[in-house]
Motif scaffolding. Structure first.
Motif, PDB file in Angstrom:
ATOM      1  N   GLN A   1       0.841  -1.191   0.000  1.00 40.50           N
ATOM      2  CA  GLN A   1       0.000   0.000   0.000  1.00 40.50           C
ATOM      3  C   GLN A   1       0.879   1.244   0.000  1.00 40.50           C
ATOM      4  O   GLN A   1       1.737   1.413   0.856  1.00 40.50           O
ATOM      5  CB  GLN A   1      -0.895   0.001   1.231  1.00 40.50           C
ATOM      6  N   VAL A   2       0.668   2.111  -0.976  1.00 40.64           N
ATOM      7  CA  VAL A   2       1.469   3.328  -1.093  1.00 40.64           C
ATOM      8  C   VAL A   2       1.053   4.331  -0.030  1.00 40.64           C
ATOM      9  O   VAL A   2      -0.142   4.561   0.185  1.00 40.64           O
ATOM     10  CB  VAL A   2       1.313   3.943  -2.488  1.00 40.64           C
ATOM     11  N   GLN A   3       2.021   4.905   0.638  1.00 40.01           N
ATOM     12  CA  GLN A   3       1.758   5.934   1.629  1.00 40.01           C
ATOM     13  C   GLN A   3       2.803   7.032   1.527  1.00 40.01           C
ATOM     14  O   GLN A   3       3.950   6.783   1.155  1.00 40.01           O
ATOM     15  CB  GLN A   3       1.803   5.352   3.050  1.00 40.01           C
ATOM     16  N   LEU A   4       2.394   8.249   1.890  1.00 39.53           N
ATOM     17  CA  LEU A   4       3.309   9.376   2.055  1.00 39.53           C
ATOM     18  C   LEU A   4       3.234   9.799   3.509  1.00 39.53           C
ATOM     19  O   LEU A   4       2.136  10.052   4.020  1.00 39.53           O
ATOM     20  CB  LEU A   4       2.919  10.550   1.156  1.00 39.53           C
ATOM     21  N   VAL A   5       4.383   9.890   4.164  1.00 38.89           N
ATOM     22  CA  VAL A   5       4.403  10.234   5.579  1.00 38.89           C
ATOM     23  C   VAL A   5       5.292  11.450   5.794  1.00 38.89           C
ATOM     24  O   VAL A   5       6.486  11.422   5.490  1.00 38.89           O
ATOM     25  CB  VAL A   5       4.914   9.056   6.433  1.00 38.89           C
ATOM     26  N   GLU A   6       4.675  12.518   6.324  1.00 41.92           N
ATOM     27  CA  GLU A   6       5.414  13.756   6.595  1.00 41.92           C
ATOM     28  C   GLU A   6       5.984  13.752   8.009  1.00 41.92           C
ATOM     29  O   GLU A   6       5.434  13.110   8.906  1.00 41.92           O
ATOM     30  CB  GLU A   6       4.501  14.980   6.452  1.00 41.92           C
ATOM     31  N   SER A   7       7.041  14.525   8.199  1.00 42.85           N
ATOM     32  CA  SER A   7       7.598  14.747   9.530  1.00 42.85           C
ATOM     33  C   SER A   7       8.298  16.093   9.537  1.00 42.85           C
ATOM     34  O   SER A   7       8.605  16.653   8.471  1.00 42.85           O
ATOM     35  CB  SER A   7       8.578  13.635   9.912  1.00 42.85           C
ATOM     36  N   GLY A   8       8.520  16.631  10.757  1.00 41.36           N
ATOM     37  CA  GLY A   8       9.310  17.841  10.886  1.00 41.36           C
ATOM     38  C   GLY A   8       8.540  19.102  11.231  1.00 41.36           C
ATOM     39  O   GLY A   8       9.139  20.166  11.403  1.00 41.36           O
ATOM     40  N   GLY A   9       7.236  19.025  11.335  1.00 37.19           N
ATOM     41  CA  GLY A   9       6.483  20.210  11.700  1.00 37.19           C
ATOM     42  C   GLY A   9       6.643  20.551  13.170  1.00 37.19           C
ATOM     43  O   GLY A   9       7.305  19.834  13.919  1.00 37.19           O
ATOM     44  N   GLY A  10       6.044  21.650  13.574  1.00 38.89           N
ATOM     45  CA  GLY A  10       6.113  22.048  14.973  1.00 38.89           C
ATOM     46  C   GLY A  10       5.919  23.535  15.148  1.00 38.89           C
ATOM     47  O   GLY A  10       5.475  24.230  14.235  1.00 38.89           O
ATOM     48  N   LEU A  11       6.280  24.000  16.335  1.00 37.92           N
ATOM     49  CA  LEU A  11       6.161  25.412  16.696  1.00 37.92           C
ATOM     50  C   LEU A  11       7.518  26.090  16.542  1.00 37.92           C
ATOM     51  O   LEU A  11       8.535  25.571  17.029  1.00 37.92           O
ATOM     52  CB  LEU A  11       5.671  25.536  18.135  1.00 37.92           C
ATOM     53  N   VAL A  12       7.522  27.241  15.895  1.00 34.90           N
ATOM     54  CA  VAL A  12       8.757  27.991  15.700  1.00 34.90           C
ATOM     55  C   VAL A  12       8.453  29.477  15.837  1.00 34.90           C
ATOM     56  O   VAL A  12       7.342  29.924  15.513  1.00 34.90           O
ATOM     57  CB  VAL A  12       9.382  27.664  14.325  1.00 34.90           C
ATOM     58  N   GLN A  13       9.430  30.234  16.308  1.00 36.75           N
ATOM     59  CA  GLN A  13       9.255  31.678  16.445  1.00 36.75           C
ATOM     60  C   GLN A  13       9.421  32.365  15.100  1.00 36.75           C
ATOM     61  O   GLN A  13      10.103  31.850  14.206  1.00 36.75           O
ATOM     62  CB  GLN A  13      10.271  32.224  17.442  1.00 36.75           C
ATOM     63  N   PRO A  14       8.825  33.526  14.953  1.00 31.78           N
ATOM     64  CA  PRO A  14       9.030  34.292  13.709  1.00 31.78           C
ATOM     65  C   PRO A  14      10.517  34.499  13.436  1.00 31.78           C
ATOM     66  O   PRO A  14      11.294  34.784  14.353  1.00 31.78           O
ATOM     67  CB  PRO A  14       8.324  35.616  14.001  1.00 31.78           C
ATOM     68  N   GLY A  15      10.895  34.322  12.177  1.00 28.27           N
ATOM     69  CA  GLY A  15      12.299  34.418  11.793  1.00 28.27           C
ATOM     70  C   GLY A  15      13.045  33.115  11.864  1.00 28.27           C
ATOM     71  O   GLY A  15      14.184  33.018  11.386  1.00 28.27           O
ATOM     72  N   GLY A  16      12.432  32.109  12.435  1.00 26.86           N
ATOM     73  CA  GLY A  16      13.071  30.816  12.593  1.00 26.86           C
ATOM     74  C   GLY A  16      12.966  29.938  11.352  1.00 26.86           C
ATOM     75  O   GLY A  16      12.450  30.355  10.309  1.00 26.86           O
ATOM     76  N   SER A  21      10.023  16.832   6.010  1.00 23.89           N
ATOM     77  CA  SER A  21      10.404  15.677   5.200  1.00 23.89           C
ATOM     78  C   SER A  21       9.153  14.877   4.868  1.00 23.89           C
ATOM     79  O   SER A  21       8.183  14.867   5.628  1.00 23.89           O
ATOM     80  CB  SER A  21      11.375  14.778   5.966  1.00 23.89           C
ATOM     81  N   CYS A  22       9.201  14.204   3.739  1.00 18.92           N
ATOM     82  CA  CYS A  22       8.093  13.335   3.333  1.00 18.92           C
ATOM     83  C   CYS A  22       8.685  12.118   2.643  1.00 18.92           C
ATOM     84  O   CYS A  22       9.426  12.260   1.665  1.00 18.92           O
ATOM     85  CB  CYS A  22       7.145  14.070   2.405  1.00 18.92           C
ATOM     86  N   ALA A  23       8.354  10.952   3.146  1.00 18.63           N
ATOM     87  CA  ALA A  23       8.880   9.715   2.587  1.00 18.63           C
ATOM     88  C   ALA A  23       7.751   8.870   2.014  1.00 18.63           C
ATOM     89  O   ALA A  23       6.726   8.669   2.675  1.00 18.63           O
ATOM     90  CB  ALA A  23       9.615   8.930   3.662  1.00 18.63           C
ATOM     91  N   ALA A  24       7.970   8.380   0.816  1.00 22.21           N
ATOM     92  CA  ALA A  24       7.007   7.484   0.181  1.00 22.21           C
ATOM     93  C   ALA A  24       7.373   6.044   0.514  1.00 22.21           C
ATOM     94  O   ALA A  24       8.555   5.684   0.536  1.00 22.21           O
ATOM     95  CB  ALA A  24       7.005   7.685  -1.327  1.00 22.21           C
ATOM     96  N   SER A  25       6.361   5.228   0.765  1.00 22.62           N
ATOM     97  CA  SER A  25       6.605   3.819   1.051  1.00 22.62           C
ATOM     98  C   SER A  25       5.607   2.958   0.304  1.00 22.62           C
ATOM     99  O   SER A  25       4.559   3.440  -0.119  1.00 22.62           O
ATOM    100  CB  SER A  25       6.509   3.567   2.551  1.00 22.62           C
ATOM    101  N   GLY A  26       5.953   1.692   0.163  1.00 20.09           N
ATOM    102  CA  GLY A  26       5.109   0.760  -0.570  1.00 20.09           C
ATOM    103  C   GLY A  26       5.872   0.169  -1.739  1.00 20.09           C
ATOM    104  O   GLY A  26       7.070   0.404  -1.907  1.00 20.09           O
ATOM    105  N   SER A  27       5.175  -0.555  -2.554  1.00 17.30           N
ATOM    106  CA  SER A  27       5.794  -1.182  -3.713  1.00 17.30           C
ATOM    107  C   SER A  27       5.796  -0.180  -4.865  1.00 17.30           C
ATOM    108  O   SER A  27       4.865  -0.124  -5.661  1.00 17.30           O
ATOM    109  CB  SER A  27       5.011  -2.442  -4.095  1.00 17.30           C
ATOM    110  N   ILE A  28       6.847   0.643  -4.916  1.00 16.94           N
ATOM    111  CA  ILE A  28       6.903   1.790  -5.823  1.00 16.94           C
ATOM    112  C   ILE A  28       7.927   1.554  -6.919  1.00 16.94           C
ATOM    113  O   ILE A  28       9.076   1.209  -6.633  1.00 16.94           O
ATOM    114  CB  ILE A  28       7.236   3.071  -5.024  1.00 16.94           C
TER     115      ILE A  28
END
Length: 119
Positions: A1-16, A21-28
């Motif tokens: 089963q093809v999936q896209l999984v994001e990571s790396g979000g969060g809270l950051v101050q202005p100017g930061g 990242s996004c990784a695809a998985s499955g039989s591609i």
């Protein structure tokens, strides 16, 4: 089963900075254009940046000079380096990709990663 999984979000101050990242998985077999979109509260989803399999990029005017999209084809991964963030960049960021996977070939979306820019 093809999936896209994001990571790396969060809270950051202005100017930061943040890096998504996004990784695809499955039989591609292969991946065509990959991109990042975002949706802020009460607004429609919009294109942020995209990159073709050969590395051609395009960006929304609002992020040009601040965001950089890149990819690692061997790993089926796309990145979004975000610098000089401001509160207007607050949104859920979604990964998107054209995936070639036999009977599962198609355009796929990740579930989203929240980026909040606030002091």
């Amino acid at each position: 089963q093809v999936q896209l999984v994001e990571s790396g979000g969060g809270l950051v101050q202005p100017g930061g900075s943040l890096r998504l990242s996004c990784a695809a998985s499955g039989s591609i077999f292969g991946i065509g254009t990959m991109g990042w979109y975002r949706q802020a509260p009460g607004k429609e989803r919009e294109l942020v940046a995209r990159i073709t399999a050969t590395g051609t990029t395009n960006y929304a005017d609002s992020v040009k000079g601040r965001f950089t999209i890149s990819r690692e084809n061997a790993k089926g991964t796309v990145f979004l380096q975000m610098n000089s963030l401001n509160p207007g960049d607050t949104a859920v960021y979604y990964c998107n990709a054209d995936v070639y996977s036999g009977s599962e070939s198609g355009n796929y979306w990740g579930k989203g990663s929240l980026v909040t820019v606030s002091s």
